[in-house]
Write a protein that holds these residues in place. Structure first.
Motif, short mmCIF file in Angstrom:
data_model
loop_
_atom_site.label_atom_id
_atom_site.label_comp_id
_atom_site.label_asym_id
_atom_site.label_seq_id
_atom_site.Cartn_x
_atom_site.Cartn_y
_atom_site.Cartn_z
N GLU A 46 -6.66 50.70 -29.04
CA GLU A 46 -5.84 51.04 -27.40
C GLU A 46 -6.25 49.99 -26.86
N ILE A 47 -5.22 48.51 -26.18
CA ILE A 47 -5.90 48.02 -25.21
C ILE A 47 -4.86 47.71 -24.04
N PRO A 48 -5.52 47.50 -23.04
CA PRO A 48 -4.63 47.72 -21.20
C PRO A 48 -4.10 46.25 -21.24
N LEU A 49 -2.79 46.74 -19.81
CA LEU A 49 -2.40 45.83 -20.09
C LEU A 49 -2.64 44.62 -19.40
N SER A 50 -4.14 44.77 -18.64
CA SER A 50 -4.10 44.03 -17.88
C SER A 50 -4.40 42.26 -19.06
N GLY A 51 -4.05 41.47 -18.47
CA GLY A 51 -4.92 40.42 -19.32
C GLY A 51 -3.75 39.74 -19.90
N LEU A 52 -2.74 40.58 -20.16
CA LEU A 52 -1.72 40.50 -21.44
C LEU A 52 -1.21 39.09 -20.28
N ASN A 53 0.03 38.50 -21.85
CA ASN A 53 0.79 37.83 -20.87
C ASN A 53 2.07 37.64 -21.73
N ALA A 54 3.19 37.99 -21.57
CA ALA A 54 4.34 37.55 -22.49
C ALA A 54 4.72 36.37 -22.17
N THR A 55 4.77 35.35 -23.49
CA THR A 55 5.20 34.14 -24.01
C THR A 55 6.22 34.39 -25.64
N GLU A 56 6.54 33.06 -25.45
CA GLU A 56 7.74 32.49 -26.52
C GLU A 56 6.95 32.36 -27.30
N GLY A 57 7.31 33.52 -28.30
CA GLY A 57 6.10 32.30 -29.54
C GLY A 57 6.44 31.66 -31.16
N GLY A 58 6.17 31.32 -32.09
CA GLY A 58 6.52 31.93 -33.28
C GLY A 58 8.04 31.11 -33.37
N VAL A 59 7.92 31.21 -34.83
CA VAL A 59 9.08 29.77 -35.62
C VAL A 59 10.32 30.75 -35.11
N PHE A 60 11.03 31.93 -34.95
CA PHE A 60 12.09 32.00 -34.36
C PHE A 60 12.04 33.01 -33.37
N GLY A 61 11.40 32.53 -32.32
CA GLY A 61 10.26 31.87 -30.75
C GLY A 61 11.39 33.90 -30.29
N ASP A 62 10.58 34.29 -31.37
CA ASP A 62 9.68 35.89 -30.31
C ASP A 62 8.75 35.96 -29.57
N THR A 63 9.07 36.83 -28.90
CA THR A 63 8.00 37.45 -28.07
C THR A 63 6.33 37.66 -28.49
#
Length: 152
Positions: free
Chosen positions: A113-130
């Motif tokens: 289990e990881i905390p939300l702190s330090g996470l950033n949502a980015t578009e990535g991957g070949v299919f533009g997934d988050t």
């Protein structure tokens, strides 16, 4: 009935008997640990789906819905996949408190289990997934204690 028709019927009957036996044989070949791991994974997925359905299109965290969080991969700063989001963890008040991650290429499957702190949502991957980008490394995740997985 011709002998060819009789043979065809008998072959179909034999095939219908073989398929369930093959499935049973595959299950019998799995170790107890593998069967337990499969059961745990199925339970986590079912709980996550139920929670995401209940949350609907409401933003849960990081500007994403619960469904989008569940579809995200956890990646390092250089884009290396570290794991998959398996479940959104919530506090007693319903706020998102962390994410249950299945560590990439762990065998047997490991969950942290990881905390939300330090996470950033980015578009990535070949299919533009988050993707959810973190400063953590694979070694950091591996050093974390196993997450508690609720029964049933």
């Amino acid at each position: 009935m011709t002998s060819d028709q009789f043979t065809e019927i008998k072959m179909k009957q034999a095939l219908h008997a073989i398929v369930p036996l093959a499935a049973l044989a595959l299950t019998a070949c799995e170790s107890e640990a593998e069967q337990q791991a499969d059961t745990t994974e199925d339970r986590i997925e079912m709980q996550a789906e139920q929670s995401a359905a209940a949350a609907g299109d409401e933003i849960a965290a990081l500007g994403l819905t619960e469904r989008q969080l569940l579809d995200a991969d956890l990646v390092s700063q250089d884009g290396t996949e570290l794991g998959d989001v398996e479940q959104v963890r919530r506090s007693a008040s319903g706020e998102v408190s962390g994410l249950l991650i299945e560590i990439e290429d762990s065998d047997p499957d490991r969950y942290v289990e990881i905390p939300l702190s330090g996470l950033n949502a980015t578009e990535g991957g070949v299919f533009g997934d988050t993707d959810l980008q973190t400063d953590m490394t694979a070694q950091d995740l591996a050093a974390m204690p196993d997450a508690a997985v609720a029964a049933g």
